[in-house]
Design an enzyme around this catalytic site. Structure first.
Site, short mmCIF file in Angstrom:
data_model
loop_
_atom_site.label_atom_id
_atom_site.label_comp_id
_atom_site.label_asym_id
_atom_site.label_seq_id
_atom_site.Cartn_x
_atom_site.Cartn_y
_atom_site.Cartn_z
N LYS A 1 0.85 -1.20 0.00
CA LYS A 1 0.00 0.00 0.00
C LYS A 1 0.88 1.25 0.00
O LYS A 1 2.09 1.18 0.22
CB LYS A 1 -0.91 -0.01 1.23
CG LYS A 1 -0.18 0.05 2.56
CD LYS A 1 -1.16 -0.02 3.72
CE LYS A 1 -0.40 0.05 5.06
NZ LYS A 1 -1.33 0.04 6.21
N ARG B 1 -10.60 0.40 15.06
CA ARG B 1 -10.31 1.12 13.82
C ARG B 1 -11.14 0.56 12.68
O ARG B 1 -12.11 1.17 12.26
CB ARG B 1 -8.80 1.05 13.51
CG ARG B 1 -8.37 1.94 12.37
CD ARG B 1 -6.87 1.90 12.14
NE ARG B 1 -6.41 0.58 11.69
CZ ARG B 1 -5.19 0.34 11.19
NH1 ARG B 1 -4.32 1.33 11.12
NH2 ARG B 1 -4.84 -0.86 10.80
N TYR C 1 15.63 30.30 8.03
CA TYR C 1 14.47 31.10 8.42
C TYR C 1 14.40 31.26 9.93
O TYR C 1 14.60 30.33 10.69
CB TYR C 1 13.18 30.43 7.94
CG TYR C 1 12.92 30.61 6.47
CD1 TYR C 1 12.64 31.87 5.95
CD2 TYR C 1 12.94 29.53 5.60
CE1 TYR C 1 12.39 32.05 4.59
CE2 TYR C 1 12.69 29.69 4.24
CZ TYR C 1 12.42 30.95 3.75
OH TYR C 1 12.18 31.12 2.41
N MET D 1 11.95 24.59 2.28
CA MET D 1 11.19 23.81 1.31
C MET D 1 12.11 23.03 0.36
O MET D 1 11.85 21.87 0.05
CB MET D 1 10.27 24.72 0.50
CG MET D 1 9.44 23.97 -0.54
SD MET D 1 8.35 25.04 -1.50
CE MET D 1 7.12 25.48 -0.26
#
Length: 381
Positions: free
Chosen positions: A50, A149, A271, A320
């Site tokens: 998956k 779940r 940053y 990023m």
């Protein structure tokens, strides 16, 4: 995507235009499957592919696992099963864990996919589809043994036991559940769920049973039942924290050194200028960031890269498209020749990266982005 021999790591940078390169060792994935299969005795060892084989490419991983011996596969969604089907043999079983959403039942039969039925509504839908097809249709039943779940509740199982005709048209191939605490071997929840699976399955049509995924395999034979379904372990993630990881690493992530500079005492990096140099430092900016799936939190808790035997602490915030590291400890002669560093590799595993980011290896693997140049190593491990 490139097929490369396993000597690639010593051969240098093979993607001159890329900011980072992800090497995926298909031989190591096959070796992990064989290792897990050997631990499961008489139980069938399936393979979970998956999330695009945990981010590594199900179209490449699926055929390798089938050649290694896997005959049963698990995906999460219908679309994942449809994409996988052309890449494995027609006889391979593909179970879809989330089962059929309303109105999608015909797609399952069209693509020879097996639903995992998790609710009374899904059972009704699949029975209706079987009636339309005029024949029984195979499926798995999932029961909730304590994780709250997916799966049929105790009340649902009681209804089915009292009214077996509700399952008319379903050829039950498997009764399964999922362990909540398998990565904590001492948890009493493991034995509780094992015993509940026995009890719930006894009230359903006779079928093979499945409980253990990756970590559950290492709990021992009492948890193997008739089928195990490893996922993360195939891709080298540690099954638990109780001892050394017995599995082969399957990925190496290398980032390009884009720029090098020297900064002075008090200079800030990144940053927010959250890191400031206590003295002169040599730093390097790498062409990898959180847009590539190298998590922004990866700068925390000892986050680093490696250049040969030199550890390179991450400085400041991951951006990023870039990450900055301290290369002050690297001799100039080595640094001058360097083109890339390891973000994941021989000295820093996926699980190590996950620890720095405050997450788990599953998230690190599945987050690795499509922007990387991907190279598949095909030599058997």
């Amino acid at each position: 995507m490139t097929d490369l021999p396993s000597s690639l790591s010593a051969a240098g940078w093979a993607a001159p235009g890329a900011g980072a390169m992800l090497e995926i060792d298909l031989g190591a994935i096959a070796a992990n499957y064989r290792l897990l299969n050997a631990r499961t005795g008489q139980a069938t060892c399936a393979a979970v592919v998956k999330a695009d084989a945990y981010g590594l490419g199900a179209h490449r991983v699926g055929p390798v696992l089938e050649r290694a011996g896997a005959k049963v596969f698990f995906v999460a969604h219908l679309e994942e099963g449809m994409r996988l089907r052309p890449h494995v043999s027609a006889t391979a079983a593909i179970f879809v864990l989330h089962g059929p959403m309303p109105g999608t039942e015909a797609e399952f039969t069209r693509h020879a996919l097996l639903p995992v039925l998790n609710s009374m509504e899904q059972i009704a839908g699949w029975c209706g589809h079987a009636a339309q097809m005029g024949r029984p249709l195979p499926a798995a039943l999932q029961v909730d043994t304590g994780m709250s779940r997916f799966g049929l509740s105790d009340a649902d199982v009681a209804v089915l036991a009292a009214r077996p005709a509700l399952l008319d048209g379903i050829g039950t191939q498997l009764v399964m559940s999922h362990l909540a605490c398998a990565d904590t071997p001492a948890s009493p929840a493991n034995a509780m769920q094992r015993d509940r699976l026995h009890a719930m399955a006894a009230r359903l049509p006779a079928a093979p049973l499945a409980l253990a995924a990756s970590s559950g395999i290492f709990l021992g034979v009492d948890y193997h039942f008739n089928l195990v379904r490893p996922g993360a372990a195939l891709y080298g993630l540690a099954p638990n924290a109780d001892g050394p990881n017995p599995l082969h690493p399957t990925v190496r992530l290398r980032a390009r050194i884009v720029q090098k500079r020297t900064i002075g005492a008090g200079d800030g990096v990144g940053y927010g200028l959250t890191w400031r140099a206590p003295g002169p430092r040599r730093i390097a900016t790498l062409g990898i960031g959180y847009a590539d799936g190298f998590l922004r939190q990866g700068a925390n808790n000892g986050g680093c890269a490696w250049l040969d035997a030199y550890r390179l602490p991450i400085l400041g915030r991951i951006s990023m498209d870039s990450t900055t590291v301290d290369v002050s400890a690297v001799p100039e002669s080595v640094l001058d020749q360097a083109t890339h560093v390891d973000m994941i590799g021989p000295r820093r595993s996926v699980d190590d990266v996950a620890h720095s980011a405050g997450t788990i290896g599953y998230e690190v693997l599945t987050a690795l982005g499509a922007r990387f140049h991907r190279a598949y190593l095909t030599q058997a491990a």
